[in-house]
Each structure stands twice: as structure tokens, then as C-alpha cells.
Write an enzyme that holds these catalytic residues in place. Structure first.
Site, PDB file in Angstrom:
ATOM      1  N   TYR A 106       0.811  -1.237   0.000  1.00 59.91           N
ATOM      2  CA  TYR A 106       0.000   0.000   0.000  1.00 59.91           C
ATOM      3  C   TYR A 106       0.837   1.277   0.000  1.00 59.91           C
ATOM      4  CZ  TYR A 106      -0.368  -0.357   5.285  1.00 59.91           C
ATOM      5  OH  TYR A 106      -0.160  -0.445   6.627  1.00 59.91           O
ATOM      6  N   GLU A 107       0.185   2.392  -0.172  1.00 61.78           N
ATOM      7  CA  GLU A 107       0.857   3.696  -0.358  1.00 61.78           C
ATOM      8  C   GLU A 107       1.836   3.674  -1.526  1.00 61.78           C
ATOM      9  OE1 GLU A 107      -1.318   5.906   2.004  1.00 61.78           O
ATOM     10  OE2 GLU A 107       0.298   6.666   0.774  1.00 61.78           O
TER      11      GLU A 107
END
Lengths: 604, 604
Positions: free
Chosen positions: A441-442
Site C-alpha cells: 500500500y501507499e
């Protein structure tokens, strides 16, 4: 008693001896943050982490989050924790006290986060997004938006999220299809579906404020047509009281490999046409807002990975000292007694590898926070730009490289426990499972590598990367002046020179007709950049340690400082040669990856 | 339809083009195993794997095994599977038909196992130990023991296990405390507790036969006082009928990170003094029996890892071709349509890495099986010894190195799916979790590295390792004669020369006063040995492919063969330079790992 979560001594070392963070208190902005205050903050964070957060790690994993008819429950024990977290003011540590923040230096906040993430990162994740969403309100919000939402978010009364990903728009944000239509009163009707929303729905808070990326009807395709909206789960009246349900419906949660204590939600906005939001910032400038938040968010993910690695290493070290099994390899006879496994060579190899990476990553993270603090106290625009450039270059390393290496540490952390490491009796396997999300994620780590090559390498005409090389060279030069570190200084200088050469090569290739092939080796390029930064940090630590040893240290400190010098020696002596090999592979790359016929990867 | 589990084409390539396994059928022992028969066997295995085993992978993980009052239930769907597995005769593929085996070449059996392990290795594990225990009976059993147990085990009517580990005796087998006391009738009363026993108790079979390592009263301490006993869960009367319960009680099962479909049991033997066993083999020679089984068991673990990697790669490749997201990096405008992610450079890098490792490991495994087959058909003692030496040297690579790299492949396999990879919606995260156990059991990978350095390097005065180097050199020489492979041949020759130098260095150091430091780099030594073997296998494949291309191949084959050559180019060009760096680190190692003060690893 054995260390828990991580070695406080090392945190103090980075804060006070490597970065000398108390020098920040000379500046008005941070004048309260004397050494004494800083130590108190770290102690408070450690207390909360050890006494309250760590005991909920396993129950949180086992209980997980549950979904029933749109309602999400987090693990029961997280409720008390959330209260304590709010009371301590841990959600908005660095933010403006006017809005409920604590105004502390980022460097100090990272030390606290190191403990929190090491104790229970799935819980911490719930509060992290509240802060991130609040930050968007603080930076981009109107006065009214701030008055209505900000303090309640920074103090954790309400939660926050980030609604970005859609089923067909993950890494490719520009493909999103959620729409916004302006109403007569200036609000927008929002409609669309979002997935993978951490804490998108939960029972920790009475209201959840969602920053939502959406496209205003008629806006351009791609990222340049995306705007940001503030969409509360429950509408908020002008007097701050709660109004009607805002048609933000949780349709399910993901069943995941790890981070079971953090609900990953699918949300439908405006399924009944009743979802209203207000514009946050400017029309079509939603991606800019995302970019503003990106560095902080990515550093936070790196901190989660570091948390897992810190805890896994600490557990492994304690276990290696306690667990007695197998004779010493040089034991005289068959009747020799078994020894603690820390005496076995391969166990020591794993421990030293784990130590070097965990500590090196800690320095990378805290230094990045320190750069932020320097921006905040600097009055000079050039100086600010220089610090910002360093941060920008470091971020893909602090997220992508650090999370990869943290996962390796957690993998060794399981291995150190043998068969027990694979069972749920010990936290090691959970730390490995939890850590895995930090690669994804990110911005996946592949995206971090592309960011480094495509944006960061050429940032400010390459000045930012040159500034990084300069910083590293300064350390190598300083080490040269310390007798026992001369050889290590050579090692670092050598790899810096090679990295510089490689960076020029990559910059050129990425703009040539071989562009695709350059991106095909962006990942190993990120890895060797990270290795070099790691060597820099470990040598920097070794310089501090060697100087303290020269000027006479207490016995307990001597072993600590010697450990710093050994880590640097191990990394530079045993791991940098591998980096040099990888560098040579990248620079001589012949483009095989892109030339390969799609069919040649395997049968359909 | 897309490939499932793994690419059949590649299995056929290794069997028929790389190893030319049908040449074995020239020998009387394998005369039935013509190409046609072999292909039929592989097709049958594939059918069973795809149609029956794969659909139970996820349910088996979710349902897991349950424990209640000494009874263990495996996932419900495994019962039907077990019946089909028995019907197909898949438990004892290579064994004597007289005892219920199929008598097939090991190489062919490995192809079948590749499918089984890729489809559902936790299930397969249940049957694997039955075979291993049966093999012990076949080799070491008396005629009576064979008559009573063997056929029922080889045909899966009864199960089998291996009772080795105890709470204080894991990697250190010699520390075990289970005792055996001889009774008047020549049987032994066994008493002790064992842990981590795969399939130690289950409801798949009516009886379970446990080979048990124990110490006869008064026997020497350490491994030289360990004997092996055959201990059935339910006693077996002389006429083969079942008698009384034999006091083997399951006291619990482990809750694990993965392989949920395989029960990992704690067993107490003789808690009521009613556990009887018979000696299997000779008194105090239990460890010898273990060593006999070790190669097969370790190869099997490598096959489990390969299974996970094969499936993860196949899933990732299919996904990369189907999943459309993100514009082509060189797309002209913002309106360019999204493309399948296989067109993105970093995705291709991951795929090619996964392909190279998966296929290279496949060749290592099948070749090791082929060496076994050569022993079985060879009449010459020297020749047999040479093949055996190759197997012995290859085993730590086939288990330790292969399982490490397979885990890396599975890790990329999660990454390829982005956020979806982290969810239980796709098999990728389970494959990663399941794969992790392969680093630990049957001797941790650290133990494999010690085995390579401590035993295998000096086996037959180093002849076995030299034979391996010779085999690799032959391939490099052959490649030099193939125009387009000249550069790759140089690459392999170069790394072989370095490995030879390093092996001599390591052998010497391991016998010197620097012994401990040598063992501290045993692991990277195993890794570079594995890398070299990997390069050998991939170049061997490339030679076969290049020759087929020269003599004219069909279009579909052309892309496959080109893929072989690219894999070798990628591995030798992009990954071997890293190996060379690691080799140089090992050879210049300065002993930091062992010199480090124990206290310096971190605070207590």
C-alpha cells in the site's frame, strides 16, 4: 528484564548522539523540547506501547475485525487502547496545538511511533489515517472545514481515512470513476465505489471523515481531472453537531494475510443519491493534495515495517540468549553441554544481519524526520529546498527499500525460532504477515522504484540526489579521520562513487530510446541506492561510537558502541560487495527483460 | 484456457529434452516407462491435481485441522482426495510393485509431485510421510515387519509419520529423551513426548505407524545412543488384524502460519505404560536410518517449495496477462488506453525472475531424481558412487537454497497482484504462508548450509564436489560451441572457477582455527553454490533450446525455446554479478560475526 519491542538504548543513540535532536530546542519553535522533555515523551510512548499495546497484538490478530450489515467491529481490546491513545495526544504529535496537536519535532514523534508500530501496528494504523485525513483538512480546508472537523480529528474523537483506490484504479489512480456533481448550495453529490479503505468503517469513533478523490462531471480524464472532497460518514451541522447519515455504506471487509486488527473496507458512496461532500482545496487539484500527503504517508509505512523488524529482532535476540540447544561447534566431547543458540555461527549471522538492517533503517527514518524539522525551523528558502530535496530522494528508500529489508528481517525472525517460529505461540509469524502489506500500500514498492528513477533522480535538475551524495561523502570523509574506521570509509567512498556513476547512467538511459529497459532495472537501482544509504547511516553511527570510545565510555556503553562499529564493519565488509555486484549488473544490463516476447514467459 | 498450477510444456521439456528420461527405458528395470507411458503418468497426475486437489487448497486452509479430546480431523474435502490418491497409487510411485509400489523412475515421480505440491501441498504432506515411514520399514524392517505393515502403508490404507523432534531436541536430535525398555517378548516399552509431528494423528486412516527415535535404557548419550522403533497407533496382531490401542496419545496440534491442512501434533507415548514398539534396524543405529531417509525427505521439502513457487508464478503470469491497468510507459497521450500489466517493465522484471528461479529449481530437482534413477540402473560401483556423490552435494541446495528462492518467488507472486495479493481472495498469500515451513523442517536451512560446508564439501575427499564442478564445466563447454551462447558460457565458466576457489578456501578455513568464522559464512556459501548450479541448469536448458531452434522448430515451440535462452541470459547477466559480489565477500570475510561480543548485539 529483557528488552521489549526494541532497544531503548538505540533510540536514544539515534536521537541524542547521531542526530543531536536537542539542538532543535535552540529554536523558538521547539524550545520546550529539551532533552528532558524528549526523554519523557519517549518513556511515555514506550510505557503505553509495552503495557497496553503489545498485549493486544495477538488478540487483535486472532479476533480480527468483523463485518455485519454494514457495521464493522474492531477487536474489543482496541477500544480501551484508542481511549488511551487519545488521552495521550498521540494522534497529532507534531501538529499545531491550536488544533489539538502536540507541536513536537518529527524526529521525536518517530521515536514514539517506532514503539507503537513495534507493539501493535494494526492498531496504530487505525489512528494514522485519522491524522493523515486531518492534515489534508489543515492544509487545504477552508476556515469552516477546519472549525468543523480538524480538532475532532486530531484529538481522535472522529476518525479519518483516504478514499483513493477503486477496483479498476489501484496503482493507476487516474483511472478512477467516482463522480461529483455540484449542488445549488455549493456542496457536491458524490457517487462511486472505493475499495481497500483502511478503517473505512469501524466502531472506534462516532463519525468518520473521508477525504475522497473523485472526478467532477466534465473534468478531464486522467489525474488532471481529479478533485478532493471531504465526505463525512454522518453529516455535520454548522454548529458541529451530528446530522443525518451521509449515505456512505460499507459493503464488506477484506480477509487478509495480516493486519487483521485493521479493517480494510469497501465503501459505496451515494448508493441512494444521498452522499454529500464539500470540495477540499481546488477543483481538479486533488492529486496535488495527494502528493502533499505522500511523503508523510510513505514514511509512515516505512515506520510500520521498521516496527515489525524492530520487534522481530528484539524477540529473536532475547530468544537466542535464552534458548539452549546444541553443543558449541568447537565443543570437546559429545558430552559437552548444550549452549544458548546465540553461540552458533549461523544464528549470529542472522542476528547481526537483523541488527544492521533494523538499526540502519531506524537511522534512515529518524534522519528523514530530522530533515522535516530542519525545514520547520529554517528561515532560508535555499536551505529549506535542500532539506526538502533530501526528504524527497529518501522517501522511496524509506518506504520501498526499508519495507523490503524489514520483511527479510522478519523472515529471519521466524527462522531464529525454528519450528516454534512458524506457530502462533510466538509473535514472529504475525510480524512477518503484518509486515507484508507494507510492500503494497501507499504505492507498491515497484512504484517506489519508478518514483526514484523517474522523479527523484532528476529532481531540481539532479541537485537533490547530488545533495544526498554530498551528505554521504561528508560522512565518509569524517570516518577517514577516525583511525579504526579508515577501511570502512574507503568502502563507503567506493560505493558512493559507483552510485554516482550509476545514477548518471540511469538518468541518461531513462530519457533515451532505452527508457523501458531503464525502468526494468529501476528496482535493483532502488536497492543499491538503499544499500549505499544504509552503509552511510551505519558508518555515521560508527563514527559517533568510535569517538565516544576514544573519549572514554562506561562499560555498558562500550559494548553498545562496539556493537555499532561491528554492524558497520559487517555491512560494509559483507554486504556492500553484493551491492557492487548488483550495480555492475544494472550498468551492464542488456535489455533482456523488455526484449522478451510476451509469449516466451510461459504457456497460456 | 490458461495454464493451471504450472506449465506442462516446461515439465515435458525437462523430462524429455533436458534429461531425455525415456533413455532410462532402455534398461530392463524401467522398460515399461516409454515416452508414451511417462506422458500418460504426467497427464494423470496433472488431471488429479487440477481437478481434485487444487479446488481443496483454499477450503483446506480455511477449515484447517481440528483437535478434540485426542482426535484430529483433517479438512473434510481431504477424505475424498485421499481415496483418489490411494486409488491412483500415488503414494509409493517409485517403490517395489511387490509391496504396492509403482516402480517408476524417480524423475517421472518428481514431475507428478510437482503438480501435486503445486495444487495442494498441505494435503500431499499427509501422504508423503506415509511413504517415508514405509520406506524405513522396507529398508530396515524384518520380514515380519514388512509383511505386517509395508503394503498397507505403500497403498495408503494406513498412515505413517516420523517421531523425531522433542521440546528440547529440535535441530539437536542427539538431545532426545524418549526411552525404550526391552520387554521379555523382545518388544520395547516406549515412553516419551514428541512434538511437531506432521499427521501424527488424523482421521484419514484407520491406523498410523510411527517410526520413533528413542534411547534404549543405558545407551550412550548423544546421537550414537539412538535407536529406531516401529510403534503403531493401534497394535497389529500377527494375522494383520488390528488389536488394542497402543497408548500413543495426541495431546494437541499446533496453530500455524500455514499448511493448515496438515496437522502438526504433539504425541505422548506410553503415558499409561502401554506403548509397545519393535526395533527397526539395529540397536543404537537409529541415526543411520535417519540419514538414509534424509536425502529423500529433503528433496521432498524442496519439491513442496517448488510447488508453491510454480503455482505462484503461474497465477502471476496469468494475472499479468489479464489484468489491465495503467498506460504503457511510452504511451503518447494521457488518453492512451490502459494495458495488461505484463507490459510494465517492473512487472516483467518480476515475472522473468520468477520464471528463471522456478524453472531452474525444477531442473535441479528433476536432475537430482535422475541421478537416483542412474544409481538404480547402473551396474558399476564407481558410477553409482559418483551419482550418489552428486545427489549428496545437491541435496542442501535442493532443500535450503531452493526453498529460500521459492519463498522469494512466492513473495513476488503476492506483489504481482497488488492489494489483491494480500487478500484471501487469491491463492498467492496462502502459497507464501505455506512455503515458509519449507525453510524450517527437515533441518532448517541454516543446517543445510552447515551440511554443505561441513559434510558435503569434503565428501569422498572432495571428489563429490569436484564431480559437480565437472558436470557444470561440461555444460559451459557445450554452450561455448553454440554460437549465440558463447557469452553465457563465459559467464558460467567464470563463476565455476570462482566457486572452485571459494570451495577450497572454505574447506581449508573450516578445518583451521578460523572454523567458527567459516561456519558463520556457510549460509552465503550455500547461496552462491546454489546460484552457480542455477546458472548451470538454465544454461543447460538454453543449449537444448538453441539446438532445437537451429534445427527448426514450430512457431509455438520457438517462443518457448526463446524463453529458455532469455531466462539464461537474464540470470547469468543480471543475477550472477550479484553472486560474484557475494563470493568476494565470503572469501574476504574478516570474522566480524564471531568476534562480536554477545552483549554488543543489543541490550538485555
Amino acid at each position: 528484564m529483557a528488552q521489549v519491542i526494541l532497544d531503548r538504548r538505540d533510540v536514544d543513540f539515534v536521537l541524542h548522539e547521531q542526530l543531536e535532536v536537542e539542538t532543535l530546542s535552540k529554536h523558538e519553535k521547539f524550545e520546550e523540547f529539551t532533552r528532558k522533555t524528549i526523554d519523557l515523551i519517549v518513556s511515555e510512548a514506550r510505557n503505553l506501547a509495552v503495557k497496553e499495546m503489545l498485549p493486544t497484538l495477538k488478540p487483535g490478530d486472532e479476533e480480527g475485525c468483523t463485518f455485519d450489515k454494514g457495521q464493522v467491529r474492531v477487536p474489543e481490546s482496541f477500544h480501551k487502547l484508542h481511549g488511551l491513545f487519545r488521552e495521550g495526544g498521540w494522534i497529532a504529535m507534531c501538529d499545531d496545538p491550536e488544533w489539538g496537536g502536540q507541536g513536537m519535532p518529527a524526529t521525536v514523534a518517530l521515536a514514539a511511533k517506532n514503539f507503537f508500530n513495534g507493539a501493535n501496528f494494526p492498531f496504530t494504523l487505525n489512528t494514522l489515517l485519522t491524522h493523515g485525513a486531518g492534515k489534508l483538512v489543515e492544509i487545504f480546508g477552508t476556515e469552516k472545514q477546519k472549525q468543523l472537523f480538524l480538532k475532532k480529528m486530531y484529538t481522535g474523537e472522529w476518525g479519518g481515512t483516504m478514499l483513493l483506490t477503486e477496483p479498476e484504479a489501484g496503482s493507476d489512480v487516474g483511472a478512477l470513476t467516482t463522480t461529483a456533481v455540484m449542488n445549488d448550495d455549493g456542496t457536491y453529490s458524490i457517487s462511486g465505489s472505493k475499495i481497500f479503505i483502511s478503517s473505512g468503517e469501524n466502531d472506534l469513533v462516532e463519525n468518520i471523515i473521508h477525504p475522497v478523490l473523485a472526478r467532477i462531471e466534465g473534468a478531464p480524464a486522467g489525474t488532471s481531472g481529479i478533485s478532493l472532497f471531504l465526505v463525512p460518514k454522518i453529516r455535520v451541522n454548522d454548529d458541529g453537531s451530528l446530522g443525518e447519515f451521509n449515505d456512505v455504506v460499507c459493503t464488506g471487509i477484506e480477509h487478509k494475510m495480516g493486519i487483521h486488527g485493521s479493517a480494510t473496507c469497501s465503501l459505496t458512496l451515494g448508493g441512494k443519491g444521498q452522499c454529500r461532500g464539500t470540495l477540499l482545496g481546488e477543483v481538479n487539484k486533488g492529486m496535488r493534495a495527494m502528493f502533499v500527503m505522500m511523503n508523510e504517508a510513505r514514511l509512515d509505512v516505512g515506520m510500520q515495517a521498521l516496527g515489525c523488524a524492530s520487534a522481530s529482532f528484539t524477540n529473536a535476540l532475547n530468544y537466542a540468549r535464552e534458548r539452549v540447544q546444541g553443543r558449541h561447534l568447537q565443543a570437546a566431547g559429545k558430552d559437552a553441554p548444550p549452549v544458548p543458540i546465540i553461540q552458533h555461527p549461523d544464528v549470529r549471522r542472522m542476528l547481526l544481519t537483523m541488527k544492521a538492517y533494523t538499526e540502519g533503517i531506524r537511522s534512515i527514518m529518524y534522519f528523514t524526520g530530522f530533515c522535516e524539522d530542519m525545514i520547520r525551523i529554517s528561515g532560508d528558502a535555499n536551505e529549506k529546498a535542500r532539506w526538502q530535496g533530501l526528504i524527497d530522494v529518501l522517501i522511496p528508500i524509506a518506504k520501498g527499500y526499508a519495507s523490503d529489508r524489514a520483511f527479510d528481517v522478519c523472515n529471519m525472525g521466524v527462522q531464529m525460532f525454528g519450528g516454534y517460529g512458524y506457530t502462533k505461540e510466538y509473535p514472529q509469524e504475525q510480524l512477518l504477515r503484518d509486515c507484508k502489506i507494507t510492500h503494497i500500500y501507499e504505492g507498491t514498492n515497484g512504484i517506489q522504484a519508478m518514483d526514484l528513477l523517474g522523479r527523484k533522480l532528476s529532481l531540481n535538475q539532479g541537485q537533490a540526489f547530488r545533495d544526498l551524495l554530498d551528505e554521504m561523502t561528508k560522512t565518509a570523509d569524517a570516518a577517514r579521520a577516525v583511525g579504526r574506521l579508515e577501511g570502512l570509509a574507503e568502502g563507503l567512498s567506493n560505493v558512493i562513487a559507483r552510485l554516482e556513476e550509476l545514477a548518471l547512467h540511469m538518468t541518461k538511459t531513462a530519457r533515451s530510446e532505452k527508457m523501458m529497459s531503464a525502468y526494468a532495472v529501476a528496482y535493483p537501482f532502488m536497492e543499491v541506492t538503499g544499500d549505499t544509504i544504509m552503509a552511510w547511516m551505519l558508518l555515521w553511527r560508527a563514527i559517533v561510537a568510535a569517538k565516544r570510545l576514544e573519549s572514554g565510555a562506561k562499560k555498558k556503553d562500550v559494548v553498545f558502541y562496539e556493537g555499532q562499529i561491528r554492524s558497520a564493519r559487517f555491512f560494509i565488509g559483507s554486504l556492500l560487495p553484493v551491492t557492487l555486484g548488483k550495480m555492475s549488473a544494472v550498468i551492464t544490463d542488456d535489455g533482456t527483460i523488455m526484449e522478451m516476447d510476451e509469449e516466451s514467459f510461459g504457456g497460456k
